[in-house]
Design an enzyme around this catalytic site. Structure first.
Site, PDB file in Angstrom:
ATOM      1  N   ASP A  76       1.042  -1.207  -0.156  1.00  0.00           N
ATOM      2  CA  ASP A  76       0.066  -0.004   0.133  1.00  0.00           C
ATOM      3  C   ASP A  76       0.755   1.056  -0.241  1.00  0.00           C
ATOM      4  OD1 ASP A  76       1.122  -0.844   2.929  1.00  0.00           O
ATOM      5  OD2 ASP A  76      -0.836   0.975   3.492  1.00  0.00           O
ATOM      6  N   GLU A 130       0.157  -0.826   6.022  1.00  0.00           N
ATOM      7  CA  GLU A 130       1.354  -0.833   6.625  1.00  0.00           C
ATOM      8  C   GLU A 130       0.400   0.764   7.439  1.00  0.00           C
ATOM      9  OE1 GLU A 130       5.149   0.626   8.219  1.00  0.00           O
ATOM     10  OE2 GLU A 130       3.863   1.562   6.442  1.00  0.00           O
TER      11      GLU A 130
END
Length: 356
Positions: A76, A130
């Site tokens: 991400d 994350e």
């Protein structure tokens, strides 16, 4: 009209980095990239066992090697800032997530697919979320649902480190220190007790605080205790009866989370202290055999990691973990985020030498 070009995990990691950047994957919106990675792993890596977990991808060899090395990276990114698709200028590759940390993902995925007879058994973990709150982090979900996939003798996290080894990580703790007073009309201030004024003692203790330095496995960690926010005040004509100072403590990994909290409460003895958030640090673990072999093979000189990363999650499981990636941490989350392609190549070659 042709569709998107499928991901080629066997391609040069520089080209693969660009391809990963070109697939938007802002936190909580990683499905398209996860789908493409899963399809590529299943089609291009018959030697790997592949498992999908939410928007995370797990792949591993089962060769019966004496040791296992885990390569982990988050897929991400922070919100896009007009920096997708990728673009290149000389040796620099620009784009959202290029440094943090799709370059590291590309290196790890490429090696997992192309090393069919590695020296160690390999596990590849590409996970989601994350960049947002810890409760959403894909590694936590993997630990809950597929704990066995995280077993390893060494974990390498592809966080941007400019191609150097950053060992362990600092812990981080946040508290709110509340100073209370008594309200009064500001025209008759002697009838009140100004909480903002009284908070000056908290700030004095902070300004006089001496940061501790500690050497662990040859890595020097420097702690920091800082005010990161302050709020107080009721109105322009009222003596405030409450002031809250928000303090962040970055502590060396030789302190547990409990010891760090106790230390902060000692520094601010006499004040009302509320723990808001805490994440433990990670010891370097450089004396473990797989870590020693990695450092010997790469010729790297480890340094302390200033900041918190997911190596802490592996350390909590008893797995030594190191940060090692081609990106520049100072460029993470910026509009001008980019990665030096020479570092992508150098990191790939160093890891290939270690894993082959």
């Amino acid at each position: 009209m042709t569709g998107p070009v499928p991901l080629d995990l066997t391609a040069d990691p520089i080209d693969l980095t660009a391809a990963l950047v070109d697939v938007p994957s802002v936190s909580r919106d990683e499905q398209r990239l996860a789908d493409e990675l899963e399809a590529a792993l299943r089609a291009q890596a018959p030697h790997l066992e592949v498992q999908r977990c939410g928007q995370a991808l797990l792949a591993r060899t089962n060769l019966g090697r004496e040791r296992r090395v885990l390569l982990a990276g988050h897929i991400d990114t922070v919100p896009i800032a007009d920096n997708v698709p990728s673009r290149r200028e000389g040796d620099l590759l620009y784009g959202c997530g290029s440094s943090d940390m799709k370059a590291g993902d590309a290196v790890f995925a490429h090696l997992a697919v192309t090393l069919t007879e590695p020296r160690y058994d390999l596990t590849l973990v590409l996970y989601d979320c994350e960049e947002i709150e810890a409760a959403a982090n894909g590694l936590g979900r993997i630990e809950r649902e597929h704990r066995d996939w995280l077993e390893a003798d060494l974990a390498l996290l592809g966080e941007p480190t400019n191609g150097v080894v950053e060992a362990g990580c600092q812990g981080t703790l946040r508290v709110e220190i509340t100073v209370r007073g008594r309200r009064a009309h500001s025209a008759r201030s002697w009838l009140g007790e100004n909480a903002v004024h009284a908070a000056g003692e908290v700030l004095r203790r902070l300004s006089e605080h001496k940061a501790r330095e500690v050497d662990i496995d040859g890595c020097l960690y420097r702690e920091g205790l800082q005010a990161v926010g302050i709020r107080g005040g009721v109105a322009g004509n009222v003596v405030p009866d409450e002031c809250v100072v928000v303090v962040n403590f970055r502590f060396a990994p030789d302190r547990s989370a409990e010891a760090a909290e106790a230390y902060v409460r000692e520094v601010f003895a006499g004040f009302e202290v509320e723990l808001v958030d805490v994440s433990p640090g990670a010891l370097p673990g450089l004396d473990r055999p797989a870590a020693e072999e990695f450092l010997a093979a790469t010729g790297a000189t480890p340094t302390a990691k200033y900041g918190w990363t997911d190596v802490s999650r592996f350390a909590a499981l008893g797995i030594p973990a190191l940060n090692y990636g081609p990106g520049d941490p100072n460029l993470a989350h910026t509009r001008e985020e980019h990665v030096d392609t020479k570092l992508i190549t150098a990191t790939t070659e160093a890891l290939r030498a270690f894993l082959s």
